[in-house]
Design an enzyme around this catalytic site. Sequence first.
Site, PDB file in Angstrom:
ATOM      1  N   HIS A 121      -8.500   4.235  10.132  1.00 37.14           N
ATOM      2  CA  HIS A 121      -6.810   4.752   9.602  1.00 37.14           C
ATOM      3  C   HIS A 121      -7.296   5.955   9.406  1.00 37.14           C
ATOM      4  CE1 HIS A 121      -9.631   2.849   6.656  1.00 37.14           C
ATOM      5  NE2 HIS A 121      -9.090   3.314   5.501  1.00 37.14           N
ATOM      6  N   LEU A 122      -5.457   6.270   8.714  1.00 38.61           N
ATOM      7  CA  LEU A 122      -5.337   7.593   8.531  1.00 38.61           C
ATOM      8  C   LEU A 122      -4.282   6.777   7.563  1.00 38.61           C
ATOM      9  CD1 LEU A 122      -4.417   9.969   9.295  1.00 38.61           C
ATOM     10  CD2 LEU A 122      -2.779  10.160   9.980  1.00 38.61           C
TER      11      LEU A 122
HETATM   12  P1  5GP Z   1     -11.310   3.903   3.045  1.00 38.28           P
HETATM   13  O1  5GP Z   1     -11.077   3.697   1.345  1.00 38.28           O
HETATM   14  O2  5GP Z   1     -11.269   2.851   4.054  1.00 38.28           O
HETATM   15  O3  5GP Z   1     -10.597   5.265   3.430  1.00 38.28           O
HETATM   16  O4  5GP Z   1      -9.545   2.983   2.765  1.00 38.28           O
HETATM   17  C1  5GP Z   1      -9.371   1.840   2.399  1.00 38.28           C
HETATM   18  C2  5GP Z   1      -7.621   1.580   1.652  1.00 38.28           C
HETATM   19  O5  5GP Z   1      -7.696  -0.116   2.332  1.00 38.28           O
HETATM   20  C3  5GP Z   1      -7.746   1.512   0.604  1.00 38.28           C
HETATM   21  O6  5GP Z   1      -7.051   2.398   0.077  1.00 38.28           O
HETATM   22  C4  5GP Z   1      -7.706  -0.050  -0.425  1.00 38.28           C
HETATM   23  O7  5GP Z   1      -6.491  -0.358  -1.162  1.00 38.28           O
HETATM   24  C5  5GP Z   1      -7.175  -0.821   1.469  1.00 38.28           C
HETATM   25  N1  5GP Z   1      -7.186  -2.018   1.204  1.00 38.28           N
HETATM   26  C6  5GP Z   1      -8.461  -2.900   0.824  1.00 38.28           C
HETATM   27  N2  5GP Z   1      -8.064  -3.974   1.659  1.00 38.28           N
HETATM   28  C7  5GP Z   1      -6.805  -4.028   1.448  1.00 38.28           C
HETATM   29  C8  5GP Z   1      -5.860  -5.064   1.770  1.00 38.28           C
HETATM   30  O8  5GP Z   1      -6.369  -6.637   2.492  1.00 38.28           O
HETATM   31  N3  5GP Z   1      -4.652  -4.698   2.733  1.00 38.28           N
HETATM   32  C9  5GP Z   1      -4.088  -3.725   2.378  1.00 38.28           C
HETATM   33  N4  5GP Z   1      -3.056  -3.796   2.907  1.00 38.28           N
HETATM   34  N5  5GP Z   1      -4.755  -2.655   2.040  1.00 38.28           N
HETATM   35  C10 5GP Z   1      -6.273  -3.202   1.604  1.00 38.28           C
END
Ligand code: 5GP
Length: 118
Positions: free
Chosen positions: A104-105
């Site tokens: 994801h970006l």
């Molecule tokens: P990463 O840490 O992998 O770069 O980003 C994951 C992102 O997903 C985080 O910013 C977190 O807040 C978001 N996230 C995690 N669980 C959920 C969810 O259930 N719904 C949404 N909309 N975002 C989520």
Amino acid sequence: MSAATSDSIFSRILRGEIPATIVHEDEHVVGIQDIHPQAPVHVLFVPRKPIATLDAAGPEDAELLGRLMLAAAAYARKIGVAANGYRVVMNTNRDGGQSVYHIHLHLLAGRPMLWPPG
Ligand code: 5GP
């Protein structure tokens, strides 16, 4: 790595199993409001194809990766933050701070961003 990519929270959101605020949708990419926003604008551009990390992407994904960037840029223009500016980020694996293993970006905007990012 956490759950298998097809069981990731984003795959479940894309299948409609978990609610989310969707702000962009096309054939290849979905834009989802981050549940814990780190800026006034914080949208995640997620490919429908479940690739676990940027490290797992291959040459066959080049167009899709470009689509994520262009979807984020178009959305930033649409909501009027492009001229002031924004940041796009793809956290990758443990040291990159990745927590959901479906690429994801992040689009972050609405405040000045700091550098180095920490
Ligand atoms: P990463 O840490 O992998 O770069 O980003 C994951 C992102 O997903 C985080 O910013 C977190 O807040 C978001 N996230 C995690 N669980 C959920 C969810 O259930 N719904 C949404 N909309 N975002 C989520």
